[in-house]
Scaffold this active site. Structure first.
Site, PDB file in Angstrom:
ATOM      1  CG  LEU A 105      -1.647   1.292   1.545  1.00 41.24           C
ATOM      2  CD1 LEU A 105      -2.617   1.654   0.437  1.00 41.24           C
ATOM      3  CD2 LEU A 105      -2.357   1.207   2.893  1.00 41.24           C
ATOM      4  CG  ASP A 106       2.735   4.768   2.503  1.00 44.11           C
ATOM      5  OD1 ASP A 106       3.789   4.926   1.865  1.00 44.11           O
ATOM      6  OD2 ASP A 106       2.394   5.500   3.452  1.00 44.11           O
TER       7      ASP A 106
END
Length: 754
Positions: A433-434
């Site tokens: 995701l990040d």
């Protein structure tokens, strides 16, 4: 009194989700929740539905509804009873709701009925909410025995004419009721010529199990047949029964008498119940499966016919993001997945229910074992702590095995780039995701702006994994979905970013003081603070023209101030404390940690106010009340972990701030681009992901990390991502194919012009 709630009821709808019928679920609109209870054996729920009356649910599975229960109760009872010449003594195992007993008593020959159910809660609750079913449990002909059916059968050999097993599905405690020792006990407990009937699962879902049951019972009983009924609230609208007799001459499909006052059962239905649809008849009679092939099975057949080579994937780690990743990978039937964890039980749990998946135990600290396993696979996914990735990559270089991770490329990993290139392997990183999804859409928008002649003047990117607003009601507005220690230590990381062309550096101890309110939507009260070092992304994203670049973290308002107070008081100190022992109370630990004169709450609070210098009394009251909620002023004995304050606090917070059943999380990610076009005009572009987790399924964090990782893995296996070396998704060539597949999974970002 708080209103009743249950995790299987969301937004006014009950959802029956179970591994017993994957990919489908029965839903009913709920008018009112009537009863919720954790009995000694199972979860008990009763609710009033809009269209089916009162509904009894055990462990999330519908047992009966007022509207349609009669079709099941009548058929499981009357098929064995009406085909028996003279049933006098009847045993019902399970069926604590009383519905089967009600039907048994319609046979005039029956003199005695014993109901044996292990869970008194089912009997008690049914008397309150399903009286039309349970009323005849008070009949003088009926004896109710609360206890174990196995033991009851063993104690009552040759005692009954008919035994009916009204069991739940073959998972957990009920699994033993579908195995040979149980059927042998049933046989032994019958009188000569006796009959049994047991819940036999669904033709549409469980044909292999039904075939096993038929073959197994045929080894014990001379006559064994499968019959079925229709019932709308059971999975696929159908359920069956294994009906058996000790008398080899008995015709179970022929009723010997009429049964009065029935709603579903009659003589013709009795006969027809044993006539199976052709697909079921063929597989039970000849072992031949003529059902249509589609989806994964059809793909597997096509791959086999084309001689497509299988690929072997090693997935290391069993954390919460691993399951969505594994599920994506096994969609391709040519992928053979090995799940490796240090503890075999964790690997087995993760592999459960996944086709083409096996579990092994693997200690990453054993270089020899790691080398052997990595070399035996075509690709390894490393979802273990990032500190081990370099060791995994070294093994992969030896074995010429591709690698995928979701972690940032560390210096130790980057040093292996040339060796990876020489080995000809792809080492794909930063694809969760990040980092991960954030890269895909940053690269997309930046490339599009540059192609149109524009410039990125400011790039702001913030991401947060948070409890959904309705689940965020604790003083920090946060819950742990991964390591609490990792979460808290990350709050002490230093950060750097660019602001109006100048680099700004923040020490870890000051990080929370730089948190500021950040607007994304009026529905949320977010604050944001910088995360790690954003400066290199001017080069990574090819935006030399950018004057401001910030990549940071989102939290709910109030979180940074609370954490800052904990930091100021020393609670995030990971150094060992010799004085931290089990004979201290939490208040005494707090006293020593902050240097107060004594451990009274008054003294502790006064000292905390002096150290933290809260801006106003309201903020002081809020944070100190939160400390009280954690237990920092408590007289309870502390349970030290790791002989340090940080880990001891983590242990306490893990108990207080875990996700409870039925709760869900929220992932919020937003890029904000300030763009200057060739004519000098400016625009603000945003790319936003707002994703909620499923209360009965995967968390949003698990999906948004695991699925991109699975997609990248498949693209490496398929040769779409094929550049050797240590990679991250910073180019269109890598990001484009991943993003296209991500959007097909419903995980794309919403792009707007403000």
């Amino acid at each position: 009194m708080a209103p009743l709630s249950h995790p299987s009821i969301q937004d006014g709808w009950f959802r029956e989700i179970s591994s017993q019928w994957p990919g489908q679920a029965m839903t009913l609109k709920v008018t009112k929740i009537l009863h919720v209870e954790k009995s000694r054996y199972q979860d008990v729920l009763v609710f009033e539905s809009e269209t089916y009356g009162n509904v009894l649910v055990l462990d999330g599975v519908i047992q009966c509804t007022e509207r349609d229960e009669f079709s099941y109760q009548e058929m499981i009872a009357h098929l064995p009873l009406a085909s028996h010449p003279n049933p006098r003594k009847v045993l019902v195992i399970g069926g604590g709701d009383g519905g089967v007993v009600r039907e048994v008593l319609k046979h005039k020959s029956v003199e005695e009925v014993v109901l044996c159910d292990i869970d008194e809660a089912v009997i008690r609750v049914s008397k309150t909410y399903l009286p039309h079913m349970s009323a005849l449990l008070e009949s003088p002909k009926v004896t109710v025995f609360v206890g174990d059916g196995f033991q009851f059968l063993a104690d009552n050999e040759a005692a009954y004419d008919v035994i009916i097993t009204d069991s739940s599905d073959p998972v957990g405690p009920a699994e033993s009721l579908f195995q040979k020792p149980y059927f042998q006990l049933l046989y032994d407990a019958l009188l000569p010529g006796g009959h049994i009937s047991t819940q036999g699962e669904c033709l549409w879902l469980h044909l292999p199990l039904i075939s096993q049951l038929r073959d197994m019972t045929a080894e014990i009983f001379p006559v064994t047949q499968y019959a079925y009924t229709t019932i709308p609230t059971y999975p696929s609208g159908q359920i069956g029964f294994m009906v058996c007799s000790k008398d080899p001459s008995r015709n179970l499909s022929e009723p010997l008498r009429q049964v009065p006052e029935t709603r579903y059962y009659n003589e013709n239905i009795h006969r027809c119940a044993f006539i199976l649809p052709e697909f079921a008849r063929i597989i039970l009679a000849k072992g031949k499966d003529i059902r249509p092939l589609f989806g994964r099975a059809a793909t597997a057949l096509k791959a086999s016919e084309e001689g497509k080579k299988s690929r072997k994937i090693l997935l290391m780690g069993s954390g919460f993001v691993a399951r969505p990743c594994a599920e994506y990978i096994i969609r391709d039937p040519t992928n053979e997945l090995t799940i490796a964890c240090r503890t075999l039980s964790s690997a087995i749990a993760l592999a459960d229910g996944l086709p083409n998946a096996t579990a092994i135990s693997l200690d990453v600290n054993s270089t020899e074992a790691l080398d052997a396993q990595v070399a035996a696979h075509d690709l390894v996914i490393s979802l273990i702590p990032y500190t081990y990735h370099a060791a995994v990559i070294k093994s992969a270089i030896k074995g010429k095995t591709h690698v995928v991770t979701t972690s940032y490329v560390s210096p130790a990993m980057r040093e292996l780039d040339e060796e990876a290139k020489r080995a000809g392997i792809v080492v794909m990183n930063e694809i969760g995701l990040d980092p991960g999804i954030d890269h895909l859409y940053a690269v997309k928008t930046i490339s599009e702006v540059h192609e149109k002649g524009g410039k990125i003047k400011q790039f702001l990117s913030y991401c947060g994994g948070l409890p959904a607003p309705e689940c965020s009601g604790n003083p920090l507005g946060y819950k742990f979905s991964w390591s609490s220690r990792g979460v808290l230590l990350a709050l002490l990381n230093s950060a750097s970013y660019l602001s109006e062309g100048k680099q700004v550096d923040i020490t870890g101890s000051d990080l929370m003081g730089h948190a500021k309110p950040y607007f994304i939507s009026p529905a949320y009260a977010f604050v944001a603070y910088p995360n790690r070092n954003s400066v290199p992304f001017r080069e990574f994203y090819d935006i030399p023209e950018a004057e401001t670049i910030v990549r940071g973290t989102l939290r709910y308002q109030g979180f940074p101030e609370f954490i800052k107070a904990l930091v100021d008081l020393g609670w995030l100190d990971a150094t060992e404390k010799e004085w931290l022992t089990e004979d201290l109370t939490w208040a005494e630990v707090t006293q020593r940690a902050i240097g107060a004169n004594d451990a009274s709450e008054r003294t502790l609070v006064a000292h905390i106010k002096a150290v933290c210098k809260f801006p106003n009394e309201s903020e002081s009251t809020r944070i100190i009340s939160g400390f009280r909620w954690i237990g920092l002023f408590s007289s309870e004995k502390v349970k030290p972990r790791g002989k340090n304050l940080l880990d001891t606090l983590c242990a306490q917070l893990e108990t207080l701030m875990k996700y409870e059943p039925g709760e869900r999380d929220l992932v919020m990610l937003q890029h904000k681009f300030v763009v200057e076009w060739q004519d000098g005009t400016q625009q603000i572009l945003t790319s936003t992901l707002e994703k909620y987790g499923s209360p009965c399924g995967h968390s949003a964090m698990a999906v948004t990390v695991g699925v991109p990782c699975g997609i990248a893995t498949q693209l490496v296996l398929d040769g779409v991502i094929n550049t050797p070396g240590v990679l991250a998704p910073y180019t269109k060539e890598i990001c484009g194919p991943i993003r296209a597949l991500l959007e097909s999974e419903g995980l794309g970002l919403v792009e707007r012009v403000l």
